[in-house]
Design an enzyme around this catalytic site. Structure first.
Site, mmCIF file in Angstrom:
data_model
loop_
_atom_site.group_PDB
_atom_site.id
_atom_site.type_symbol
_atom_site.label_atom_id
_atom_site.label_comp_id
_atom_site.label_asym_id
_atom_site.label_seq_id
_atom_site.Cartn_x
_atom_site.Cartn_y
_atom_site.Cartn_z
ATOM 1 N N ARG A 15 -14.698 8.519 20.319
ATOM 2 C CA ARG A 15 -14.902 7.596 19.200
ATOM 3 C C ARG A 15 -14.963 8.341 17.863
ATOM 4 O O ARG A 15 -14.841 7.751 16.805
ATOM 5 C CB ARG A 15 -16.164 6.747 19.431
ATOM 6 C CG ARG A 15 -16.385 5.665 18.396
ATOM 7 C CD ARG A 15 -17.186 4.465 18.908
ATOM 8 N NE ARG A 15 -18.220 4.798 19.842
ATOM 9 C CZ ARG A 15 -19.411 5.335 19.518
ATOM 10 N NH1 ARG A 15 -19.687 5.615 18.258
ATOM 11 N NH2 ARG A 15 -20.309 5.590 20.453
ATOM 12 N N TYR A 66 -3.013 -11.391 1.556
ATOM 13 C CA TYR A 66 -2.912 -11.795 2.970
ATOM 14 C C TYR A 66 -4.129 -12.647 3.338
ATOM 15 O O TYR A 66 -5.264 -12.266 3.053
ATOM 16 C CB TYR A 66 -2.847 -10.531 3.831
ATOM 17 C CG TYR A 66 -3.036 -10.774 5.297
ATOM 18 C CD1 TYR A 66 -2.194 -11.627 6.003
ATOM 19 C CD2 TYR A 66 -4.075 -10.151 5.994
ATOM 20 C CE1 TYR A 66 -2.375 -11.849 7.359
ATOM 21 C CE2 TYR A 66 -4.260 -10.362 7.353
ATOM 22 C CZ TYR A 66 -3.408 -11.219 8.021
ATOM 23 O OH TYR A 66 -3.590 -11.449 9.348
ATOM 24 N N ASP A 137 -3.246 -2.737 -1.110
ATOM 25 C CA ASP A 137 -2.646 -2.956 0.205
ATOM 26 C C ASP A 137 -1.149 -2.733 0.027
ATOM 27 O O ASP A 137 -0.444 -3.526 -0.584
ATOM 28 C CB ASP A 137 -2.953 -4.376 0.701
ATOM 29 C CG ASP A 137 -2.445 -4.608 2.131
ATOM 30 O OD1 ASP A 137 -1.446 -3.980 2.503
ATOM 31 O OD2 ASP A 137 -3.035 -5.440 2.853
ATOM 32 N N LYS A 162 2.933 -2.842 10.886
ATOM 33 C CA LYS A 162 4.192 -3.347 10.304
ATOM 34 C C LYS A 162 5.196 -2.202 10.139
ATOM 35 O O LYS A 162 5.614 -1.626 11.119
ATOM 36 C CB LYS A 162 3.921 -4.068 8.985
ATOM 37 C CG LYS A 162 2.660 -4.934 8.965
ATOM 38 C CD LYS A 162 2.707 -6.092 9.912
ATOM 39 C CE LYS A 162 1.502 -7.004 9.660
ATOM 40 N NZ LYS A 162 1.142 -7.837 10.785
#
Ligand SMILES: Cc1ncc(COP(=O)(O)O)c(C=O)c1O
Length: 324
Positions: A15, A66, A137, A162
């Protein structure tokens, strides 16, 4: 592919680190010109970056960002965690007027799905002057077309799901910062909250990154051709294209059902959400109940892929002939 490591080495537990994440982060950091931290998804990266805002702080946010980002901001606001000031950041006057007392400015450019473009050097410069952390972004532009850290942004956000990975086969996010101290805070957040990427996803994304520039060149060339031809189609009432990138939005004549029919009748274009893959996809954005009502019911968002543009045009124009 390990959850734990021999004691005494650099990484103690999965982690807190992974060599494949580190390679992906080095590559994305080099592309954006900063220090990258990877996350399980774009939203995990967004959540970590928003947690940089102090309790009760103010976030000036691109109102057309978004919808998942807006939903998370609103959720924080309802919980009393922060205040949101939605602004059209393409209007630099409005952006400046909203900055008083702001802790963070959240820009997205081009926006999803209206493809609005902000003057990032102006907005990020104003954020800096106001003492706010400027976030961009950069999912739609990618570092091939924009490098916001050079325009004064403090943080660049990616849904690496993406374009960066580019094959619609994984979820991944990244936050790239100019200040290594900020990167340390993001890494600590990731370790505590556990929004870690999987090693295999990071490996796949690294492989995808190798072709980012050629995929973007081809997909953009396809988008330019489509954006030139679409206004000539009788079923198309409006085309949104910012002049670069591989995303194009169009509005069709008729109503939501007309747009749904177009999306349902293509065969080369895949009727699916998400974007930035080698395969072209399209969707009517308002089919999602959370999408902004500023987005017309008849708007179809196109993500141009790397297929032959004549195949894409023949398929799309035939669907428009029948559906619009
Ligand atoms: C511009 C933008 N930012 C962030 C996200 C969220 O990324 P993810 O789906 O990888 O969590 C998306 C997803 O569609 C997006 O389009």
């Amino acid at each position: 592919m390990a959850s734990t490591y021999h004691a005494g080495g650099e990484i103690g537990y999965g982690r807190y680190g992974n060599p494949t994440w580190e390679m992906f982060e080095a590559a994305v950091g080099a592309l954006e010109g900063g220090v990258a931290t990877s996350f399980a998804s774009g939203m995990a990266a967004t959540a970590a970056v928003l947690d940089l805002v102090p309790p009760g702080g103010v976030v000036v946010a691109q109102e057309q960002a978004y919808y998942g980002t807006i939903a998370l901001l609103r959720e924080h606001e309802r919980a009393g965690r922060l205040q949101v000031r939605p602004v059209d950041l393409t209007d630099i006057g409005a952006a400046r007027a909203a900055l008083d007392g702001a802790d963070m400015v959240w820009a997205e450019s081009p926006t999803n799905p209206l493809l609005l473009v902000a003057d990032l050097p102006a907005v990020m410069g104003a954020a800096r002057e106001a003492g706010a952390l400027g976030v961009v972004d950069n999912t739609f532009a990618t570092p091939v077309l924009a490098r916001p850290l050079r325009s004064g942004a403090a943080v660049v956000l990616h849904s690496a799901t993406k374009y960066l990975s580019g094959h619609s086969d994984l979820l991944l996010g990244a936050a790239v910062v100019a200040d290594p101290a900020l990167a340390e805070r993001l890494v600590a957040h990731r370790g505590r909250h556990g929004g870690v990427p999987a090693a295999f996803e990071a490996w796949l994304a690294l492989r995808g990154l190798r072709t980012l520039h050629v995929r973007m060149q081809r997909a953009q060339a396809n988008a330019v051709t489509l954006a030139q031809r679409l206004p000539g189609h009788p079923s198309v009432t409006r085309v949104h294209y910012p002049g670069s990138g591989a995303m194009v939005s169009l509005e069709v004549a008729g109503n939501a059902q007309s747009a749904d029919r177009v999306c349902a009748s293509t065969s080369v274009w895949v009727n699916a959400t998400s974007l930035g893959g080698v395969e072209s996809s399209l969707e009517r954005r308002r089919r999602w109940p959370g999408e902004s009502t500023d987005v017309p019911e008849t708007l179809i968002r196109l993500s141009a892929g790397i297929e032959d543009v004549e195949d894409l045009w023949a398929d799309l124009s035939a669907a428009l002939d029948g559906g619009g």
